[in-house]
Design an enzyme around this catalytic site. Structure first.
Site, short mmCIF file in Angstrom:
data_model
loop_
_atom_site.label_atom_id
_atom_site.label_comp_id
_atom_site.label_asym_id
_atom_site.label_seq_id
_atom_site.Cartn_x
_atom_site.Cartn_y
_atom_site.Cartn_z
N CYS A 1 39.53 16.51 -37.41
CA CYS A 1 40.45 17.32 -38.22
C CYS A 1 41.21 16.46 -39.24
CB CYS A 1 41.44 18.08 -37.32
SG CYS A 1 40.65 19.29 -36.24
N ARG A 2 42.21 15.70 -38.77
CA ARG A 2 43.12 15.03 -39.70
C ARG A 2 42.52 13.81 -40.39
NH1 ARG A 2 47.66 14.36 -35.32
NH2 ARG A 2 45.72 14.22 -34.12
N SER A 3 41.92 12.88 -39.62
CA SER A 3 41.47 11.64 -40.28
C SER A 3 40.26 11.84 -41.19
CB SER A 3 41.28 10.50 -39.28
OG SER A 3 40.28 10.78 -38.33
N ASN B 1 39.05 12.57 -34.66
CA ASN B 1 38.26 12.27 -35.87
C ASN B 1 37.43 13.46 -36.32
OD1 ASN B 1 35.71 9.86 -36.95
ND2 ASN B 1 37.46 10.60 -38.08
N ASP C 1 48.97 17.80 -35.40
CA ASP C 1 47.61 18.11 -34.95
C ASP C 1 47.35 19.61 -35.15
OD1 ASP C 1 45.26 18.51 -33.61
OD2 ASP C 1 45.87 17.43 -31.81
N CYS D 1 42.98 9.32 -36.19
CA CYS D 1 43.66 10.39 -35.47
C CYS D 1 43.12 10.41 -34.04
CB CYS D 1 43.53 11.73 -36.19
SG CYS D 1 41.84 12.35 -36.33
#
Ligand code: 4NP
Length: 160
Positions: free
Chosen positions: A16-18, A14, A128, A11
């Protein structure tokens, strides 16, 4: 490349999402008994958060679903990741464009949108959640859980 199937989630930050994808997918791998077959990692295209733990909201949201991501630490995407991983799975089209710039230059594994593996309709992007509220983190988890199941099924089929 190793004989293991190596999966990298990407993401922007690195945090939040990934890392959420890394934690959720690792749990799916464990539940499927595929730990010896699959290795998981995550990183960000940006460098601002290198060395940091995931965002506290991401840690809490994952914890509510029984997944601990608090030990993960951010790192930045590196060009040689393109040759180290069998799947390079990005969260949105900006991540895709950024990694594809390097892929066009260096070759290696072609990056793909992670939600290509999801059984959900609509956008193929994981939005995001950084500048939004807690609901955004729940949505991230829903999308990532679906794509994780799809990815497990794909890897299993290829091994069969
Ligand atoms: P991520 O979220 O890409 O899912 O880790 C973000 C984290 C930090 C920033 C943007 C997105 N930031 O602008 O610092």
């Amino acid at each position: 490349m190793s004989d293991k199937v190596r999966v990298l989630f990407v993401c922007l930050g690195n945090i939040c999402r990934s890392p959420t994808a890394e934690g959720v997918f690792q749990q799916a791998v464990d539940a499927a008994g595929m730990q010896t077959l699959i290795e998981v990692d995550s990183c960000g295209t940006g460098s601002w958060h290198v060395g940091k733990a995931p965002d506290s909201r991401a840690i809490e949201a994952a914890r509510r679903r029984g997944i601990d991501i608090s030990h993960l630490r951010a790192r930045q995407f590196q060009p040689n990741d393109l040759t180290q991983f069998d799947y390079i799975l990005v969260m949105d089209r900006q991540n895709l464009a950024d990694v594809k710039d390097l892929w066009h230059r260096d070759g290696g594994t072609e990056p793909r949108l992670f939600l290509e593996f999801a059984n959900t309709s609509g956008s193929l992007e994981v939005p995001d959640p950084y500048f939004g509220g807690v609901q955004g983190f729940e949505r991230v988890l829903d999308l990532i859980e679906s794509a994780s199941q799809g990815l497990i099924a794909t890897i299993r089929e290829k091994q069969a």
